[in-house]
Design a protein around this motif. Sequence first.
Motif, PDB file in Angstrom:
ATOM      1  N   ALA A  28       0.841  -1.208   0.000  1.00 23.51           N
ATOM      2  CA  ALA A  28       0.000   0.000   0.000  1.00 23.51           C
ATOM      3  C   ALA A  28       0.870   1.249   0.000  1.00 23.51           C
ATOM      4  CB  ALA A  28      -0.919  -0.018   1.221  1.00 23.51           C
ATOM      5  N   ARG A  29       1.955   1.237   0.762  1.00 23.00           N
ATOM      6  CA  ARG A  29       2.849   2.398   0.830  1.00 23.00           C
ATOM      7  C   ARG A  29       3.480   2.676  -0.533  1.00 23.00           C
ATOM      8  NH1 ARG A  29       5.698   0.733   4.885  1.00 23.00           N
ATOM      9  NH2 ARG A  29       4.505   1.815   6.479  1.00 23.00           N
ATOM     10  N   ARG A  30       3.737   1.619  -1.295  1.00 19.22           N
ATOM     11  CA  ARG A  30       4.363   1.764  -2.617  1.00 19.22           C
ATOM     12  C   ARG A  30       3.361   1.945  -3.746  1.00 19.22           C
ATOM     13  NH1 ARG A  30       7.656  -1.304   0.451  1.00 19.22           N
ATOM     14  NH2 ARG A  30       9.897  -1.418  -0.042  1.00 19.22           N
ATOM     15  N   GLY A  31       2.069   1.746  -3.478  1.00 15.11           N
ATOM     16  CA  GLY A  31       1.082   1.730  -4.539  1.00 15.11           C
ATOM     17  C   GLY A  31       1.296   0.552  -5.462  1.00 15.11           C
ATOM     18  N   ALA A  32       1.698  -0.596  -4.892  1.00 17.69           N
ATOM     19  CA  ALA A  32       2.067  -1.781  -5.665  1.00 17.69           C
ATOM     20  C   ALA A  32       1.038  -2.893  -5.484  1.00 17.69           C
ATOM     21  CB  ALA A  32       3.452  -2.283  -5.242  1.00 17.69           C
ATOM     22  N   GLU A  33       1.061  -3.836  -6.389  1.00 13.80           N
ATOM     23  CA  GLU A  33       0.232  -5.031  -6.292  1.00 13.80           C
ATOM     24  C   GLU A  33       0.845  -5.974  -5.253  1.00 13.80           C
ATOM     25  OE1 GLU A  33      -1.497  -7.375  -9.873  1.00 13.80           O
ATOM     26  OE2 GLU A  33       0.371  -8.418  -9.340  1.00 13.80           O
ATOM     27  N   LEU A  34      -0.005  -6.703  -4.519  1.00 18.92           N
ATOM     28  CA  LEU A  34       0.475  -7.688  -3.557  1.00 18.92           C
ATOM     29  C   LEU A  34       0.210  -9.086  -4.106  1.00 18.92           C
ATOM     30  CD1 LEU A  34       1.667  -8.401  -0.804  1.00 18.92           C
ATOM     31  CD2 LEU A  34      -0.664  -8.331   0.134  1.00 18.92           C
ATOM     32  N   ARG A  35       1.259  -9.880  -4.194  1.00 16.40           N
ATOM     33  CA  ARG A  35       1.148 -11.255  -4.654  1.00 16.40           C
ATOM     34  C   ARG A  35       1.370 -12.192  -3.464  1.00 16.40           C
ATOM     35  NH1 ARG A  35       4.351 -10.872 -10.531  1.00 16.40           N
ATOM     36  NH2 ARG A  35       3.184  -9.029 -11.253  1.00 16.40           N
ATOM     37  N   LEU A  57      -7.044  -9.336   3.917  1.00 17.40           N
ATOM     38  CA  LEU A  57      -6.536  -8.189   3.159  1.00 17.40           C
ATOM     39  C   LEU A  57      -7.661  -7.259   2.727  1.00 17.40           C
ATOM     40  CD1 LEU A  57      -3.902 -10.058   0.951  1.00 17.40           C
ATOM     41  CD2 LEU A  57      -3.422  -8.428   2.787  1.00 17.40           C
ATOM     42  N   THR A  58      -8.799  -7.825   2.332  1.00 19.70           N
ATOM     43  CA  THR A  58      -9.935  -7.013   1.898  1.00 19.70           C
ATOM     44  C   THR A  58     -10.451  -6.139   3.041  1.00 19.70           C
ATOM     45  OG1 THR A  58     -10.586  -8.694   0.281  1.00 19.70           O
ATOM     46  CG2 THR A  58     -12.263  -7.086   0.933  1.00 19.70           C
ATOM     47  N   ALA A  59     -10.428  -6.698   4.258  1.00 22.34           N
ATOM     48  CA  ALA A  59     -10.899  -5.938   5.413  1.00 22.34           C
ATOM     49  C   ALA A  59      -9.916  -4.831   5.802  1.00 22.34           C
ATOM     50  CB  ALA A  59     -11.105  -6.891   6.596  1.00 22.34           C
ATOM     51  N   ARG A  60      -8.626  -5.096   5.681  1.00 21.45           N
ATOM     52  CA  ARG A  60      -7.614  -4.139   6.132  1.00 21.45           C
ATOM     53  C   ARG A  60      -7.205  -3.147   5.047  1.00 21.45           C
ATOM     54  NH1 ARG A  60      -4.660  -5.775  10.723  1.00 21.45           N
ATOM     55  NH2 ARG A  60      -2.771  -4.814   9.877  1.00 21.45           N
ATOM     56  N   HIS A  61      -7.174  -3.606   3.793  1.00 16.08           N
ATOM     57  CA  HIS A  61      -6.746  -2.751   2.672  1.00 16.08           C
ATOM     58  C   HIS A  61      -7.678  -2.983   1.478  1.00 16.08           C
ATOM     59  CE1 HIS A  61      -2.908  -1.385   4.419  1.00 16.08           C
ATOM     60  NE2 HIS A  61      -2.783  -2.603   4.897  1.00 16.08           N
ATOM     61  N   PRO A  62      -8.904  -2.477   1.537  1.00 17.58           N
ATOM     62  CA  PRO A  62      -9.855  -2.752   0.449  1.00 17.58           C
ATOM     63  C   PRO A  62      -9.408  -2.217  -0.902  1.00 17.58           C
ATOM     64  CG  PRO A  62     -10.690  -1.057   1.943  1.00 17.58           C
ATOM     65  CD  PRO A  62      -9.488  -1.643   2.597  1.00 17.58           C
ATOM     66  N   GLU A  63      -8.512  -1.227  -0.902  1.00 19.63           N
ATOM     67  CA  GLU A  63      -8.076  -0.635  -2.173  1.00 19.63           C
ATOM     68  C   GLU A  63      -6.916  -1.386  -2.807  1.00 19.63           C
ATOM     69  OE1 GLU A  63      -5.055   0.456   0.687  1.00 19.63           O
ATOM     70  OE2 GLU A  63      -7.238   0.297   0.787  1.00 19.63           O
ATOM     71  N   LEU A  64      -6.361  -2.349  -2.104  1.00 23.05           N
ATOM     72  CA  LEU A  64      -5.143  -3.024  -2.555  1.00 23.05           C
ATOM     73  C   LEU A  64      -5.445  -4.055  -3.638  1.00 23.05           C
ATOM     74  CD1 LEU A  64      -2.106  -3.028  -1.811  1.00 23.05           C
ATOM     75  CD2 LEU A  64      -2.588  -4.946  -0.282  1.00 23.05           C
TER      76      LEU A  64
END
Length: 277
Positions: A28-35, A57-64
Motif C-alpha cells: 500500500a505504501r508503494r502503490g504496488a500489487e500484492l502477490r 486483506l480485503t478488510a484491512r486494505h480494500p483498495e489493494l
Amino acid sequence: MTLHHVVVGVDGSLVSVRALDWAADEAARRGAELRVVYAVPDSDESGPVLALAVTRLTARHPELSVVTRGAVGGPVRTLVRESEGADLAVVGTRGMGGIAGLLFGSVSLRLAAQVRSPLLVVRGDHRCDDGRPVLLGLEGDGDEDAARYAFQEAERRGVPLHVLHSWTHRHVTPELPSLLPAVSPDQGQLAQQARAEESVPRFSLARLSERHPVVQVESRTVRTGPAPALLEATRDCALVVVGAHHRTHRFGPRLGPVAHTLLHRSHCPVVVVPIAK
C-alpha cells in the motif's frame, strides 16, 4: 509499463499472518500489487489458506490489488522464483532461540542467500507504521544498493535514517627482517586507517542524501564488531537494512555473519538487499 509488486509467502501460521500484514502495508505504501504465494506439496491444500488471506486483506486494505497463487514445491525455490522483478519479498520467522530457532529460521536464511529482490523478514513485535527510524548497517561503498533501499524506505515512511558503520583496526606492522622482534603498530598508520574507515559513510551517503533531501540522516561509526552494535541499535528502529554479503559454501551460497546474526536475533524486522556483482 513495469508493474510494481510485493511478494509474500504464507503457510496459514500466525507468523505468516503477521508477514501478510507487513507485506500489505508495504504494498500500500508503494502503490504496488500484492502477490500472496503459498508453496505446498499438493496444490489442493492452498485454497483455504489463500482464501483466508484475501478476506483479511480485503478488510484491512480494500483498495489493494491482490493476486494469489498456490505453487507446488518447496518454499525457498518458489519464493526465489517469485521474487524475480519484485520490489520486495516478505516472509515471517518464528524467532525462537536454540535449536528450534535454527531449524525454523532455515527457510529465511536460505531464502536470504538466494533471493533476487530485497527480502523483508518480519521479526520482533514492532508495528509497521510506528514512526521509528530506519536503521542501515553499512560496511563500505559496496553496500550502495542497501543504502539506496534504506533511503527510499525512510522517505516512504517519513522517518529519519540512522546509519551505523562499524570497523575494527587491522594489525599493521612495519616491514622488518624476520629475525627482529615484533613491534607495536604505528600509531600514525592506525590514525590514517581510522580516518579512511570513518570517511566511508560520508562518501557513500553523500550522493544519496542529495537525491533524498527530505530524509534526516544520523550517521555514526563504532570501533567494534558490526553484529553486536547493530543488534543493540535494532531495539529502537522500525527495521534494519543490510547488504547480503555472501560466502561460498559446498552446499551453495551462505549469508555473511552480520545478516545471519540479525535474522536470528534482531529486535526488529530485517531487510536483506542483494548486492549487485
